[in-house]
Design a protein around this motif. Structure first.
Motif, short mmCIF file in Angstrom:
data_model
loop_
_atom_site.label_atom_id
_atom_site.label_comp_id
_atom_site.label_asym_id
_atom_site.label_seq_id
_atom_site.Cartn_x
_atom_site.Cartn_y
_atom_site.Cartn_z
N LEU A 89 4.48 -11.79 -38.47
CA LEU A 89 4.77 -11.91 -37.10
C LEU A 89 6.18 -12.11 -36.83
CD1 LEU A 89 3.57 -12.64 -34.29
CD2 LEU A 89 3.85 -15.06 -34.64
N TYR A 118 4.72 -7.53 -34.25
CA TYR A 118 4.83 -7.88 -35.82
C TYR A 118 5.68 -6.61 -36.35
CZ TYR A 118 0.14 -10.48 -35.57
OH TYR A 118 -0.58 -11.36 -35.24
N GLU A 170 5.35 -3.56 -47.55
CA GLU A 170 4.71 -4.98 -47.43
C GLU A 170 3.63 -5.03 -46.38
OE1 GLU A 170 7.07 -6.27 -50.42
OE2 GLU A 170 5.95 -7.49 -49.07
N GLY A 171 2.99 -6.12 -46.21
CA GLY A 171 2.06 -6.54 -45.07
C GLY A 171 2.88 -6.59 -43.96
N LEU A 172 2.19 -6.90 -42.61
CA LEU A 172 2.57 -7.22 -41.54
C LEU A 172 3.13 -8.61 -41.52
CD1 LEU A 172 1.25 -4.38 -40.75
CD2 LEU A 172 1.01 -5.30 -38.42
N GLN A 206 6.88 -4.72 -40.04
CA GLN A 206 6.25 -4.38 -41.43
C GLN A 206 7.46 -3.63 -42.14
OE1 GLN A 206 3.10 -1.34 -41.83
NE2 GLN A 206 2.43 -2.28 -43.48
#
Lengths: 112, 113
Positions: free
Chosen positions: A46, A36, A42-44, A38
């Motif tokens: 894929l 993943y 931000e969020g993670l 990031q």
């Protein structure tokens, strides 16, 4: 229990350099493996995945090969860009489960 | 595309307040998760849910509770916020089938003062 170990950062590279981020895992069964990414604030999301031994996941120039014999899933990119600066997480989900086990993350800085 | 939406990007709360963090996903996923992310500690699982009204403790559930009344919504509750709960909180969801990836929201940065 299951676990993921990845190299500590930060990793600092110049643009167009070769990138390797090491990841090894401990798991019974036959896990799926993931990377993943990031980006700042931000969020993670894929980046790539592999579901069985010898599978190669690839995306955006990044690659990783599922090596069961060495329990590894190292992330590589031939030529990094400034826009690749982010935190990278190696992760697994094991057979019969749905919880993701994450490594500690490796921060990458790419200089122009 | 799967979308996981967290209700706030930034929150500032006072010590002792009850805090609600909301998460909604639009892909009919069975599983939902709450993590906290702290420098040097990576992601730590707080709670997860594999079905409506079902919940399981993760690695660090102390000081938190969760609620899942509808399939698409998973709420994290800080019963009495403390300064050591200042962190980035990440919600994620995944399909019911195993060995699949998780989809993350954008995160909520919570500061408790």
């Amino acid at each position: 229990g299951d676990s993921v170990t990845q190299m500590e950062g930060p990793v600092t590279l110049s643009e167009e350099a070769f990138l390797t981020i090491n990841c090894t895992y401990t798991a019974t069964g036959y896990p799926s493996l993931f990377w993943y990414v990031q980006y700042p604030g931000e969020g993670l999301q894929l980046l790539l995945k592999a579901t069985k031994a010898d599978d190669k996941g690839s995306n955006k120039g990044f690659e990783a090969t599922y090596r069961k014999e060495t329990t590894s899933f190292h992330l590589e990119k031939g030529s990094v860009q400034v826009s690749d600066s982010a935190v990278y997480f190696c992760a697994l989900v094991n057979t019969g489960g749905f919880k993701t086990i994450f490594g500690a993350g490796t921060r990458l800085f790419v200089k122009a | 595309d799967v979308k996981v939406t967290q209700s706030s990007r930034y929150l500032v709360k006072r010590t002792g307040e009850k805090v609600f963090l909301e998460c909604v996903q639009d892909m009919d996923h069975e599983n939902m998760f709450w993590y906290r992310q702290d420098p040097g500690l990576g992601l730590r699982l707080i709670y997860f849910s594999y079905d409506v009204k079902m919940k399981e403790k993760g690695d660090i559930p102390e000081g938190y509770s969760v609620s899942r009344e509808k399939k698409e919504r998973f709420s994290l509750i800080l019963e009495s916020a403390s300064t050591n709960q200042t962190s980035m909180y990440l919600c994620a969801s995944s399909p019911g089938s195993t060995l699949t990836e998780a989809f993350f929201g954008q995160g909520t940065r919570l500061t408790v003062v």
